[in-house]
Design a protein around this motif. Structure first.
Motif, PDB file in Angstrom:
ATOM      1  N   GLU A  44      14.533 -37.654 -25.463  1.00  0.00           N
ATOM      2  CA  GLU A  44      13.346 -37.614 -24.629  1.00  0.00           C
ATOM      3  C   GLU A  44      12.955 -36.220 -24.155  1.00  0.00           C
ATOM      4  N   LEU A  45      13.777 -35.567 -23.349  1.00  0.00           N
ATOM      5  CA  LEU A  45      13.280 -34.403 -22.633  1.00  0.00           C
ATOM      6  C   LEU A  45      14.213 -33.210 -22.621  1.00  0.00           C
ATOM      7  N   LYS A 102       9.659 -28.462 -27.815  1.00  0.00           N
ATOM      8  CA  LYS A 102       8.660 -27.588 -27.196  1.00  0.00           C
ATOM      9  C   LYS A 102       8.367 -27.991 -25.759  1.00  0.00           C
ATOM     10  N   TYR A 103       8.462 -29.292 -25.475  1.00  0.00           N
ATOM     11  CA  TYR A 103       8.090 -29.805 -24.154  1.00  0.00           C
ATOM     12  C   TYR A 103       9.316 -30.199 -23.332  1.00  0.00           C
ATOM     13  N   ALA A 104      10.435 -29.535 -23.565  1.00  0.00           N
ATOM     14  CA  ALA A 104      11.649 -29.824 -22.799  1.00  0.00           C
ATOM     15  C   ALA A 104      11.411 -29.570 -21.314  1.00  0.00           C
ATOM     16  N   TRP A 105      12.017 -30.396 -20.495  1.00  0.00           N
ATOM     17  CA  TRP A 105      11.797 -30.279 -19.049  1.00  0.00           C
ATOM     18  C   TRP A 105      12.536 -29.086 -18.446  1.00  0.00           C
ATOM     19  N   ASN A 106      13.450 -28.469 -19.200  1.00  0.00           N
ATOM     20  CA  ASN A 106      14.060 -27.257 -18.657  1.00  0.00           C
ATOM     21  C   ASN A 106      13.137 -26.050 -18.801  1.00  0.00           C
ATOM     22  N   ASN A 107      11.907 -26.295 -19.224  1.00  0.00           N
ATOM     23  CA  ASN A 107      10.866 -25.272 -19.104  1.00  0.00           C
ATOM     24  C   ASN A 107      10.518 -25.017 -17.641  1.00  0.00           C
ATOM     25  N   VAL A 108      10.729 -26.047 -16.797  1.00  0.00           N
ATOM     26  CA  VAL A 108      10.307 -25.916 -15.394  1.00  0.00           C
ATOM     27  C   VAL A 108      11.407 -26.248 -14.400  1.00  0.00           C
ATOM     28  N   ALA A 109      12.605 -26.644 -14.867  1.00  0.00           N
ATOM     29  CA  ALA A 109      13.671 -27.038 -13.949  1.00  0.00           C
ATOM     30  C   ALA A 109      15.023 -26.882 -14.620  1.00  0.00           C
ATOM     31  N   ASN A 110      16.072 -26.837 -13.803  1.00  0.00           N
ATOM     32  CA  ASN A 110      17.447 -26.911 -14.285  1.00  0.00           C
ATOM     33  C   ASN A 110      17.809 -28.390 -14.396  1.00  0.00           C
ATOM     34  N   MET A 111      18.137 -28.848 -15.620  1.00  0.00           N
ATOM     35  CA  MET A 111      18.266 -30.277 -15.875  1.00  0.00           C
ATOM     36  C   MET A 111      19.725 -30.695 -16.062  1.00  0.00           C
ATOM     37  N   PRO A 142       5.096 -36.333 -24.912  1.00  0.00           N
ATOM     38  CA  PRO A 142       5.862 -35.222 -24.324  1.00  0.00           C
ATOM     39  C   PRO A 142       5.012 -34.240 -23.533  1.00  0.00           C
ATOM     40  N   ARG A 143       3.819 -33.911 -24.021  1.00  0.00           N
ATOM     41  CA  ARG A 143       2.971 -32.965 -23.301  1.00  0.00           C
ATOM     42  C   ARG A 143       2.541 -33.545 -21.961  1.00  0.00           C
ATOM     43  N   ARG A 144       2.098 -34.783 -21.971  1.00  0.00           N
ATOM     44  CA  ARG A 144       1.643 -35.424 -20.736  1.00  0.00           C
ATOM     45  C   ARG A 144       2.814 -35.623 -19.767  1.00  0.00           C
TER      46      ARG A 144
END
Length: 504
Positions: A152-153, A169-178, A486-488
């Protein structure tokens, strides 16, 4: 390969087809075919209605809802363990990562030898300024490593060769520590040396162990102790997340300090209320032309969705499920995996997603070199890694509230940022279920229903702000929102972290 013929029209033919489908499900589940988070939740939901493959009186027991606060826990020494957990590189990784990643175990009960496995990826840029986010998949009994991180992310996806990875490309660790946690013990690489632990697992013990994990993990990673902390997840995370959040708040109150700096929760396609969810699925089937008028009328006639399910009601619900055919009920417009060895053998996929991906992940995570890189202690496991545990199953799940809505209300009263979001092509935890739950909560509206947009200028879904809660839909997404949109999903997640509604 499964082949299709025109649908039999007679009732007898339909009943024979339904019986075969149920037998096939039972055979696949019993004989080791992949049971993912989606299939597991449906199995759990069916067990709540006493519709089970083996007709045993072993249903999961509901209980009156109580959020039990964990007693104060003193963290165990974690000296040197962070450095030992660092993952230099995953096998098949597409080049060096621009972020640090870690994997390993945190002991939550030294007497029982119970340890939970985690996978942690720091933010790709400026991790010291980004929040810490815990992701929990549901089930109950399914993996946040295989589901959340690798399907998923997370930063990497497993390719169809079962050996190499590709970047997300849309991994959530672009904006947070996961932080991804495999919980409870018996799920994925998590284990206990005390076998009886596997037969005494439920919502309460899962929340208590997750809290103990966090206290000790933060001792291992002390730079995150004061960081803003959020909990996200999906599906049966509708149970896991509110109970863990309330446990954290209760312990903070007892300690008269922010032991864990919890700022908010977000749950996707949440399983919140047995009765509401079952009624909503039946209505979703009908409004999406998946079942006949006669079947929906039979459900309405025989089912009160009030906690009592008569034989006629269960028969009507079973007939509705049997009319769906061979589809993925967690994304009704997507394809299913007919042949995992031939990823080209897909039929009309509604999303740029390979439905056979869970098979690639299972194969990858059972490779010895992968387990070594992740520091997985496979000698303590009673089974190979799988997406959903064959040890922790709905049949031996000990406690689960019939409704989580009192727990959600408790979080709202604590003024914790609370978000619910729903992919709108999921028929098992459908958008209608969350809407019915919101009707029960009867929250005042702060911000009227409107469309929201992703950065491609397309409508990403719809959002409404209530007093203490935000609800958003994700257009064109199934049960696992980050997989199908993923983008949304990343746009919505970023808005949640920022504490503001997604873009107009």
């Amino acid at each position: 390969m499964i082949s299709y013929h025109s649908k039999p029209s007679s009732l007898a033919s339909r009943m024979r087809r339904a019986a075969f489908a149920l037998q096939l499900f039972c055979f696949l589940f019993t004989h080791g075919a992949i049971v993912d988070q989606a299939a597991r939740l449906r199995q759990f939901s069916s067990s709540r209605l006493e519709i089970q493959c083996h007709h045993k009186d072993n249903k999961v027991h509901g209980r009156s809802h109580v959020d039990r606060a964990t007693t104060n826990i003193s963290p165990q020494p974690q000296d040197g363990l962070k450095e030992a957990d660092k993952v230099s590189e995953l096998p098949g990784q597409p080049g060096p990562a621009v972020f640090d990643q870690y994997a390993g175990y945190v002991t939550v009960n030294s007497t029982a030898g119970k340890a939970l496995f985690y996978y942690f990826v720091e933010a790709a840029q400026d991790p010291s300024t980004k929040p810490l986010v815990l992701w929990l998949n549901g089930g109950p009994g399914c993996s946040s490593l295989g589901g959340g991180a690798m399907l998923e992310l997370g930063p990497f996806f497993v390719n169809s060769d079962n050996k190499t990875l590709s970047a997300n490309k849309y991994a959530w660790n672009n904006v947070a520590n996961m932080l991804f946690l495999e919980s409870p013990a018996g799920v994925g690489f998590s284990y206990s040396n005390t076998t009886s632990d596997y037969n005494n697992t439920g919502d309460s013990s899962t929340a208590a162990d997750a809290y103990t994990f966090l206290i000790n993990w933060l001792e291992r990673f002390p730079e995150y102790k004061s960081r803003d902390f959020f909990i996200t997840g999906e599906s049966y995370g509708g149970h896991y997340i509110p109970q863990l959040a309330n446990t954290i708040l209760s312990n903070n109150k007892m300690a008269n300090a922010r032991v864990i700096n919890l700022k908010g929760i977000a749950i996707g396609n949440a399983y919140l209320d047995d009765n509401t969810n079952t009624r909503a699925s039946m209505d979703y089937y009908w409004t999406h032309a998946m079942i006949s008028r006669e079947t929906h009328q039979a459900v309405q006639q025989h089912c009160g969705f009030n906690g009592t399910y008569t034989g006629d009601c269960r028969t009507a619900i079973s007939a509705a499920n049997n009319e769906l055919g061979v589809i993925d009920p967690y994304n009704i417009y997507a394809s299913v995996c007919y042949n995992a060895s031939d990823p080209q053998n897909l039929h009309g996929s509604a999303a740029n997603t390979d439905p056979c991906a869970p098979y690639y992940i299972q194969s990858y995570l059972n490779r010895p070199e992968v387990q070594k890189a992740l520091h997985a202690n496979t000698t303590g496991l009673k089974q190979p890694w799988s997406d959903c545990s064959g040890i922790i199953t709905p049949e031996n799940w000990k406690d689960a509230p019939v409704s989580m809505l009192p727990s959600i209300q408790q979080l709202i009263s604590s003024e914790l940022s609370t978000w619910l979001y729903s992919g709108d092509t999921d028929s098992v935890c459908p958008v209608t279920s969350t809407l019915y739950s919101l009707d029960i909560l009867r929250l005042p509206t702060n911000s009227s229903w409107r469309a929201w947009y992703s950065d491609d200028d397309q409508v990403g879904g719809y959002v409404v702000g209530y007093k203490g809660l935000v609800f958003a839909t994700v257009r064109g997404s199934g049960h696992m929102v980050p997989t199908y949109q993923p983008r949304r999903a990343l746009t919505l997640f970023s808005s949640f972290l920022q504490g503001r509604l997604p873009p107009e």
